[in-house]
Design a protein around this motif. Structure first.
Motif, PDB file in Angstrom:
ATOM      1  N   VAL A 103      28.244  48.700  33.081  1.00 43.25           N
ATOM      2  CA  VAL A 103      28.416  47.275  33.371  1.00 43.25           C
ATOM      3  C   VAL A 103      29.647  46.729  32.649  1.00 43.25           C
ATOM      4  N   ALA A 104      30.445  45.940  33.368  1.00 45.79           N
ATOM      5  CA  ALA A 104      31.675  45.383  32.794  1.00 45.79           C
ATOM      6  C   ALA A 104      31.385  44.112  31.998  1.00 45.79           C
ATOM      7  N   GLU A 105      32.136  43.948  30.891  1.00 42.47           N
ATOM      8  CA  GLU A 105      31.948  42.771  30.032  1.00 42.47           C
ATOM      9  C   GLU A 105      32.676  41.534  30.585  1.00 42.47           C
ATOM     10  N   TRP A 106      33.719  41.738  31.367  1.00 40.91           N
ATOM     11  CA  TRP A 106      34.433  40.580  31.944  1.00 40.91           C
ATOM     12  C   TRP A 106      33.460  39.790  32.810  1.00 40.91           C
ATOM     13  N   ASN A 107      33.567  38.466  32.794  1.00 41.00           N
ATOM     14  CA  ASN A 107      32.643  37.575  33.527  1.00 41.00           C
ATOM     15  C   ASN A 107      31.192  37.929  33.162  1.00 41.00           C
ATOM     16  N   GLU A 108      30.959  37.977  31.873  1.00 42.31           N
ATOM     17  CA  GLU A 108      29.689  38.453  31.339  1.00 42.31           C
ATOM     18  C   GLU A 108      28.498  37.620  31.825  1.00 42.31           C
ATOM     19  N   VAL A 125      31.509  48.604  29.598  1.00 43.75           N
ATOM     20  CA  VAL A 125      32.947  48.862  29.539  1.00 43.75           C
ATOM     21  C   VAL A 125      33.636  47.490  29.513  1.00 43.75           C
ATOM     22  N   PRO A 126      34.885  47.432  29.033  1.00 47.61           N
ATOM     23  CA  PRO A 126      35.513  46.110  28.869  1.00 47.61           C
ATOM     24  C   PRO A 126      35.647  45.318  30.178  1.00 47.61           C
ATOM     25  N   GLY A 127      36.248  45.931  31.195  1.00 49.49           N
ATOM     26  CA  GLY A 127      36.453  45.211  32.451  1.00 49.49           C
ATOM     27  C   GLY A 127      36.091  46.082  33.632  1.00 49.49           C
ATOM     28  N   SER A 128      36.167  45.482  34.832  1.00 49.79           N
ATOM     29  CA  SER A 128      35.794  46.236  36.029  1.00 49.79           C
ATOM     30  C   SER A 128      36.685  47.451  36.246  1.00 49.79           C
ATOM     31  N   PHE A 129      37.966  47.333  35.844  1.00 48.89           N
ATOM     32  CA  PHE A 129      38.862  48.472  36.046  1.00 48.89           C
ATOM     33  C   PHE A 129      38.338  49.713  35.328  1.00 48.89           C
ATOM     34  N   GLU A 130      37.651  49.506  34.221  1.00 44.45           N
ATOM     35  CA  GLU A 130      37.131  50.632  33.425  1.00 44.45           C
ATOM     36  C   GLU A 130      35.832  51.204  34.003  1.00 44.45           C
ATOM     37  N   GLY A 170      30.175  45.036  38.215  1.00 43.41           N
ATOM     38  CA  GLY A 170      31.301  44.250  37.721  1.00 43.41           C
ATOM     39  C   GLY A 170      31.516  43.029  38.593  1.00 43.41           C
ATOM     40  N   CYS A 171      32.396  42.158  38.135  1.00 42.25           N
ATOM     41  CA  CYS A 171      32.685  40.933  38.898  1.00 42.25           C
ATOM     42  C   CYS A 171      34.158  40.612  38.733  1.00 42.25           C
ATOM     43  N   VAL A 172      34.883  40.628  39.840  1.00 40.71           N
ATOM     44  CA  VAL A 172      36.299  40.248  39.821  1.00 40.71           C
ATOM     45  C   VAL A 172      36.458  38.952  40.608  1.00 40.71           C
ATOM     46  N   PRO A 190      48.268  38.292  42.172  1.00 43.67           N
ATOM     47  CA  PRO A 190      47.555  39.350  42.921  1.00 43.67           C
ATOM     48  C   PRO A 190      46.847  40.371  42.026  1.00 43.67           C
ATOM     49  N   HIS A 191      46.848  40.138  40.715  1.00 41.68           N
ATOM     50  CA  HIS A 191      46.279  41.113  39.777  1.00 41.68           C
ATOM     51  C   HIS A 191      44.856  41.521  40.164  1.00 41.68           C
ATOM     52  N   ASP A 192      44.047  40.530  40.554  1.00 37.77           N
ATOM     53  CA  ASP A 192      42.637  40.816  40.887  1.00 37.77           C
ATOM     54  C   ASP A 192      42.533  41.812  42.030  1.00 37.77           C
ATOM     55  N   TYR A 223      44.619  44.237  42.771  1.00 39.57           N
ATOM     56  CA  TYR A 223      44.895  45.599  42.297  1.00 39.57           C
ATOM     57  C   TYR A 223      43.680  46.170  41.561  1.00 39.57           C
ATOM     58  N   ILE A 224      43.003  45.309  40.798  1.00 30.93           N
ATOM     59  CA  ILE A 224      41.791  45.785  40.107  1.00 30.93           C
ATOM     60  C   ILE A 224      40.746  46.207  41.149  1.00 30.93           C
ATOM     61  N   CYS A 225      40.514  45.336  42.131  1.00 32.81           N
ATOM     62  CA  CYS A 225      39.500  45.654  43.163  1.00 32.81           C
ATOM     63  C   CYS A 225      39.844  46.945  43.906  1.00 32.81           C
TER      64      CYS A 225
HETATM   65  C1  DLZ Z   1      42.662  41.583  33.476  1.00 33.39           C
HETATM   66  C2  DLZ Z   1      41.452  41.198  34.260  1.00 33.39           C
HETATM   67  C3  DLZ Z   1      41.471  40.078  35.096  1.00 33.39           C
HETATM   68  C4  DLZ Z   1      42.675  39.231  35.267  1.00 33.39           C
HETATM   69  N1  DLZ Z   1      40.396  39.706  35.790  1.00 33.39           N
HETATM   70  C5  DLZ Z   1      39.270  40.448  35.692  1.00 33.39           C
HETATM   71  C6  DLZ Z   1      38.109  40.078  36.424  1.00 33.39           C
HETATM   72  O1  DLZ Z   1      38.032  39.081  37.159  1.00 33.39           O
HETATM   73  N2  DLZ Z   1      37.013  40.883  36.310  1.00 33.39           N
HETATM   74  C7  DLZ Z   1      36.996  42.014  35.521  1.00 33.39           C
HETATM   75  O2  DLZ Z   1      35.964  42.698  35.481  1.00 33.39           O
HETATM   76  N3  DLZ Z   1      38.093  42.357  34.817  1.00 33.39           N
HETATM   77  C8  DLZ Z   1      39.204  41.610  34.869  1.00 33.39           C
HETATM   78  N4  DLZ Z   1      40.309  41.953  34.151  1.00 33.39           N
HETATM   79  C9  DLZ Z   1      40.215  43.102  33.197  1.00 33.39           C
HETATM   80  C10 DLZ Z   1      40.472  44.466  33.862  1.00 33.39           C
HETATM   81  O3  DLZ Z   1      39.358  44.888  34.632  1.00 33.39           O
HETATM   82  C11 DLZ Z   1      40.730  45.524  32.758  1.00 33.39           C
HETATM   83  O4  DLZ Z   1      39.684  45.482  31.815  1.00 33.39           O
HETATM   84  C12 DLZ Z   1      42.054  45.314  32.032  1.00 33.39           C
HETATM   85  O5  DLZ Z   1      43.111  45.228  32.951  1.00 33.39           O
HETATM   86  C13 DLZ Z   1      42.345  46.456  31.021  1.00 33.39           C
HETATM   87  O6  DLZ Z   1      42.439  47.697  31.718  1.00 33.39           O
END
Ligand code: DLZ
Length: 170
Positions: free
Chosen positions: A28-33, A62-67, A87-89, A95-97, A99-101
């Motif tokens: 589970v990603a910590e971003w948008n916890e 993991v820190p974010g969805s990318f991980e 995760g939640c983006v 356009p960063h989001d 690329y993550i998706c």
């Molecule tokens: C950098 C970033 C951004 C801008 N937005 C999100 C998001 O909406 N949801 C999410 O899960 N993670 C986001 N991140 C963090 C990236 O997933 C990733 O953790 C960082 O780019 C470090 O690799």
């Protein structure tokens, strides 16, 4: 997609296989916890309601969805029958989001193609926080519930394939 009124927590209990003895890993990603914690609650509750034992659910953050891709690629090596990636983006100003998706979607799809343990796609991709809340226990149910049911169905699918008897059951 025709998901306008689809509730993510709706499922036909009669189509859910017995999950007794299944072991499930959740990354589970910590971003948008605030959102991912609800997805995690939904997934855990639905797994347990379906027969998975609490001690057979392994949760790692993991820190974010990318991980999620790396997290899932490691979790499949643990003693689990399926891995759920949550995760939640949320759409940003750049356009960063996207690329993550793309990275997460491609990475998880690739994992499913190259290794043996089913990986379930629990990434919410929304235009704003409101849409995310709707899908994390709000108006449209909980994506975590949907992922839990999908994990159980995929483990059952694999067990049927391995027991060489899938044709008998459809
Ligand atoms: C950098 C970033 C951004 C801008 N937005 C999100 C998001 O909406 N949801 C999410 O899960 N993670 C986001 N991140 C963090 C990236 O997933 C990733 O953790 C960082 O780019 C470090 O690799």
């Amino acid at each position: 997609m025709a998901t306008k009124n689809h509730n993510l927590s709706d499922y036909d209990i009669n189509t859910v296989p017995d999950a007794t003895g299944m072991k499930v890993g959740i990354v589970v990603a910590e971003w948008n916890e605030n959102i991912t914690a609800e997805l995690l609650n939904g997934a855990k509750e639905t797994l347990i309601k379906s027969g998975v034992k609490t001690q057979d659910i392994t949760v790692m953050t993991v820190p974010g969805s990318f991980e999620l891709v790396y997290g899932a690629s490691q979790m499949v090596k643990a003693d689990v029958d399926a891995v759920i990636a949550l995760g939640c983006v949320i759409r940003g100003e750049t356009p960063h989001d996207r690329y993550i998706c793309q990275g997460v979607t491609y990475g998880l799809a690739r994992l499913n193609a190259v290794q043996d343990v089913p990986v379930i796609y629990g990434l919410i991709t929304t235009l704003d926080m409101r849409q995310a809340e709707d899908r994390a226990g709000g108006r449209l149910g909980n994506k975590g519930d949907e992922c839990a049911i999908t994990a159980i169905k995929m483990v059952d699918f694999k067990r049927k394939i391995e027991s060489n008897a899938p044709r008998m059951t459809f």
